[in-house]
Design a protein around this motif. Structure first.
Motif, PDB file in Angstrom:
ATOM      1  N   MET A   1      24.491  36.715  56.855  1.00 49.70           N
ATOM      2  CA  MET A   1      25.351  36.794  58.035  1.00 49.70           C
ATOM      3  C   MET A   1      26.760  37.244  57.628  1.00 49.70           C
ATOM      4  O   MET A   1      27.315  36.741  56.661  1.00 49.70           O
ATOM      5  N   ILE A   2      27.312  38.189  58.382  1.00 49.68           N
ATOM      6  CA  ILE A   2      28.627  38.734  58.043  1.00 49.68           C
ATOM      7  C   ILE A   2      29.706  38.038  58.878  1.00 49.68           C
ATOM      8  O   ILE A   2      29.598  37.942  60.099  1.00 49.68           O
ATOM      9  N   ILE A   3      30.725  37.538  58.179  1.00 51.09           N
ATOM     10  CA  ILE A   3      31.859  36.913  58.866  1.00 51.09           C
ATOM     11  C   ILE A   3      33.039  37.887  58.844  1.00 51.09           C
ATOM     12  O   ILE A   3      33.333  38.479  57.811  1.00 51.09           O
ATOM     13  N   GLU A  45      35.480  33.639  48.005  1.00 51.85           N
ATOM     14  CA  GLU A  45      34.915  34.889  48.516  1.00 51.85           C
ATOM     15  C   GLU A  45      35.850  35.527  49.551  1.00 51.85           C
ATOM     16  O   GLU A  45      36.057  36.728  49.537  1.00 51.85           O
ATOM     17  N   GLY A  47      39.034  34.636  49.849  1.00 45.48           N
ATOM     18  CA  GLY A  47      40.377  34.719  49.277  1.00 45.48           C
ATOM     19  C   GLY A  47      41.366  33.844  50.031  1.00 45.48           C
ATOM     20  O   GLY A  47      42.525  34.208  50.204  1.00 45.48           O
TER      21      GLY A  47
ATOM     22  N   PHE B 128      35.706  41.343  55.684  1.00 43.44           N
ATOM     23  CA  PHE B 128      34.341  40.886  55.950  1.00 43.44           C
ATOM     24  C   PHE B 128      33.829  40.060  54.774  1.00 43.44           C
ATOM     25  O   PHE B 128      34.121  40.371  53.620  1.00 43.44           O
ATOM     26  N   THR B 129      33.092  39.043  55.091  1.00 46.56           N
ATOM     27  CA  THR B 129      32.482  38.221  54.055  1.00 46.56           C
ATOM     28  C   THR B 129      31.023  38.001  54.422  1.00 46.56           C
ATOM     29  O   THR B 129      30.724  37.686  55.571  1.00 46.56           O
ATOM     30  N   ASP B 130      30.165  38.190  53.440  1.00 45.59           N
ATOM     31  CA  ASP B 130      28.740  37.983  53.692  1.00 45.59           C
ATOM     32  C   ASP B 130      28.386  36.545  53.318  1.00 45.59           C
ATOM     33  O   ASP B 130      28.332  36.189  52.142  1.00 45.59           O
ATOM     34  N   THR B 134      27.301  34.725  49.476  1.00 48.94           N
ATOM     35  CA  THR B 134      28.425  34.088  48.797  1.00 48.94           C
ATOM     36  C   THR B 134      27.981  33.322  47.561  1.00 48.94           C
ATOM     37  O   THR B 134      27.121  32.454  47.636  1.00 48.94           O
ATOM     38  N   ASN B 135      28.560  33.697  46.444  1.00 51.69           N
ATOM     39  CA  ASN B 135      28.319  33.010  45.163  1.00 51.69           C
ATOM     40  C   ASN B 135      26.862  33.059  44.703  1.00 51.69           C
ATOM     41  O   ASN B 135      26.442  32.251  43.885  1.00 51.69           O
ATOM     42  N   ARG B 203      34.555  39.061  43.696  1.00 47.38           N
ATOM     43  CA  ARG B 203      34.149  38.919  45.094  1.00 47.38           C
ATOM     44  C   ARG B 203      33.145  40.005  45.460  1.00 47.38           C
ATOM     45  O   ARG B 203      33.286  41.157  45.046  1.00 47.38           O
ATOM     46  N   ASN B 204      32.150  39.640  46.246  1.00 47.81           N
ATOM     47  CA  ASN B 204      31.171  40.632  46.702  1.00 47.81           C
ATOM     48  C   ASN B 204      31.802  41.521  47.758  1.00 47.81           C
ATOM     49  O   ASN B 204      32.479  41.030  48.650  1.00 47.81           O
ATOM     50  N   VAL B 206      31.546  43.789  50.970  1.00 45.90           N
ATOM     51  CA  VAL B 206      30.651  43.917  52.127  1.00 45.90           C
ATOM     52  C   VAL B 206      30.751  45.350  52.633  1.00 45.90           C
ATOM     53  O   VAL B 206      31.801  45.783  53.090  1.00 45.90           O
ATOM     54  N   ASN B 214      24.056  44.634  51.132  1.00 50.10           N
ATOM     55  CA  ASN B 214      25.219  44.099  50.416  1.00 50.10           C
ATOM     56  C   ASN B 214      24.796  43.440  49.107  1.00 50.10           C
ATOM     57  O   ASN B 214      25.437  43.627  48.072  1.00 50.10           O
ATOM     58  N   ASP B 311      46.235  35.978  48.565  1.00 52.59           N
ATOM     59  CA  ASP B 311      44.875  36.002  48.039  1.00 52.59           C
ATOM     60  C   ASP B 311      44.774  35.038  46.862  1.00 52.59           C
ATOM     61  O   ASP B 311      45.550  35.133  45.901  1.00 52.59           O
ATOM     62  N   THR B 312      43.834  34.118  46.951  1.00 51.56           N
ATOM     63  CA  THR B 312      43.728  33.100  45.900  1.00 51.56           C
ATOM     64  C   THR B 312      42.911  33.578  44.695  1.00 51.56           C
ATOM     65  O   THR B 312      42.813  32.867  43.700  1.00 51.56           O
ATOM     66  N   ARG B 313      42.322  34.772  44.807  1.00 54.17           N
ATOM     67  CA  ARG B 313      41.491  35.255  43.698  1.00 54.17           C
ATOM     68  C   ARG B 313      42.357  35.779  42.552  1.00 54.17           C
ATOM     69  O   ARG B 313      43.430  36.335  42.779  1.00 54.17           O
TER      70      ARG B 313
END
Lengths: 119, 374
Positions: A1-3, A45, A47, B128-130, B134-135, B203-204, B206, B214, B311-313
């Motif tokens: 699922m994409i956020i 992920e 950030g 975007f975040t998948d 994640t991880n 980070r992946n 997207v 992805n 950004d915390t990365r």
């Protein structure tokens, strides 16, 4: 699922994540019992701060959408309690949407079609 | 300075300069996702903006081409110049001169950001975040990374014990030569391990609404990084072990330098293979990319340095080229940046001081090989 996170939105990031997870559960993109990422992993992920994700998870847990435990992390609830009523906040939000649609000249049928599509 | 050292320097400098030029300044930048570290935008290709874009890219490319040609010509000249302290200093300065190729890149980056402002292109700020991936996307198999570096560590430890006289073996080379070499190779191993782990945890990205695409894209990219780091670790460990054994029986600077030359060539081949694989992945997944990626151009200083306090990365993927870079707004990023800067500055000051005091000539005399000089 994409956020999708919009940094410049008026909606706080924790609420954006919460809303999209709820929509994901409703649409079936997130299945019952599905494992969610850990707070740290999701924060890294996207950030963002871990506190933001933690706040989202806490909110989802209080609302009964997910369950968390130390061993398994966060998961989508198998049986989400169904009250059968729309909350007052959501009613107000729906009223705003209907009002704006009406003022924009959107026909009632079109709005009902959208509700059918999203339901 | 033996000709082999000059040849090693030549092999390091010239291909690096050419690679930097061709990667950062492609002939047709409009076909790339990034132009000088600025995300390409359809508005760049309309009306006057297109003419401005062409002017910026061509003038920066021209500037970079002149610097690249100068670096290559100077490398060829230095290859044939008589050896002395000044030649050594010139080689070191030439290595630093490679950074000059990045100057037109930075200039192009600033000019394109100004063009963005002129065109009223505001950053969308959408990321975007998948959630599904994640991880979960990792390609690095830790035992394959740890094993060669453990071998390197053991070989270096044995070399040290031999030099200390704890292990009684008659060695042909001078005392502490084994230890010095062991430390040099071990230093590379110490750098490779954290970089490999960092790259595997980046980070992946997207690129699609489809989580499977992805996942495959990020897994493939991380696999090329992991393979690169493992291959470099094995090359490092095998060279250290083989070299240590060789030095026990042979005391020839010619052999040492020939080995360094072979090692350099092997590392460059490994890196080149990694870069080609990475490019193939980008090409393969270009047609699957259906999401507009985050416009974070303003956080990329000169398109090269990532400075995002929100950004915390710590580690992020580079905007051009191959691999990752650090977020210099992160506390650990600040420390890494300061150490890197001090190391670069310290080396330059040390070499300049050695050349100014004439000690560079003494160092050269120490590694001269009769009949092979110049």
């Amino acid at each position: 699922m994409i956020i999708r996170i919009d940094e410049y939105s008026d909606v706080p990031i924790y609420m954006q994540i919460r809303n999209q997870i709820v929509m994901g559960i409703s649409s079936g993109e997130l299945k019952a019992g599905e494992q969610l990422p850990t707070v740290r992993a999701l924060a890294l992920e996207i950030g963002i701060n871990t506190m933001t994700v933690s706040k989202t998870y806490q909110m989802l847990k209080n609302e009964g959408y997910i369950m968390t435990d130390r061993k398994n992390g966060a998961r989508v609830r198998e049986n989400i309690a169904q009250s059968g009523v729309i909350s007052e906040d959501n009613k107000t939000e729906l009223r705003r949407i209907v009002s704006e649609a009406r003022l924009s000249g959107v026909p009632k049928a079109e709005l009902k079609k959208l509700i059918d599509e999203f339901y | 300075m033996p000709w082999l050292i000059k040849l090693i320097m030549f092999i390091c400098v010239v291909p690096t300069a050419l690679l930097m030029f061709f990667i950062a300044f492609p002939a047709n930048p409009s076909k790339k996702k990034m132009i000088f570290g600025v995300r390409d935008n359809p508005k760049f290709h309309e009306g006057d903006a297109a003419a401005k874009l062409k002017l910026i890219t061509s003038s920066c490319r021209k500037g970079a081409l002149i610097i690249t040609i100068l670096v290559c010509v100077m490398s060829i000249v230095l290859l044939f110049l008589p050896t002395n302290g000044m030649t050594m200093l010139a080689w070191i300065l030439l290595v630093y001169g490679l950074f000059l190729i990045a100057v037109p890149f930075g200039k192009g980056n600033v000019e394109l950001k100004n063009l963005k402002k002129e065109l009223g292109i505001t950053k969308s700020g959408v990321t975007f975040t998948d959630l599904t991936n994640t991880n979960t996307i990792h390609s690095l198999k830790l035992p394959w990374l740890i094993l060669p570096n453990a071998i390197a560590l053991i070989a270096a430890a044995i070399s040290f014990l031999i030099d200390l006289g704890v292990i009684k073996v008659d060695v042909a080379c001078e005392q502490y030569a084994l230890t010095m070499m062991g430390i040099s190779f071990l230093f590379i191993a110490v750098i490779l391990v954290p970089i490999a782990i960092m790259m595997d945890n980046t980070r992946n990205i997207v690129i699609s609404k489809d989580s499977n695409i992805n996942a495959n894209y990020n897994r493939a990219k991380k696999k090329t990084w992991a393979d690169l780091m493992v291959a470099m670790s094995w090359a490092n460990a095998l060279f250290l072990t083989g070299y240590s054994i060789l030095l026990m029986f042979v005391n020839s600077e010619m052999v040492i330098l020939a080995g360094v030359l072979v090692y350099t060539v092997i590392i460059m081949i490994i890196v080149a293979i990694g870069a080609v694989n990475q490019k193939a992945i980008e090409k393969r997944y270009a047609r699957d990319t259906n999401l507009e990626l985050l416009d974070d151009d303003d956080y990329w200083v000169f398109g090269m340095f990532y400075n995002n306090p929100n950004d915390t990365r710590l580690n992020v993927e580079k905007r051009f080229g191959y691999g990752g870079t650090i977020n210099i707004a992160h506390p650990a990023g600040k420390v890494i940046l300061a150490i890197t800067f001090l190391l670069l500055l310290g080396t330059l000051i040390l070499v300049a001081w050695l050349a100014a005091t004439g000690q560079m000539n003494e160092l050269n005399a120490g590694i001269n090989i009769p009949g092979l000089d110049n």
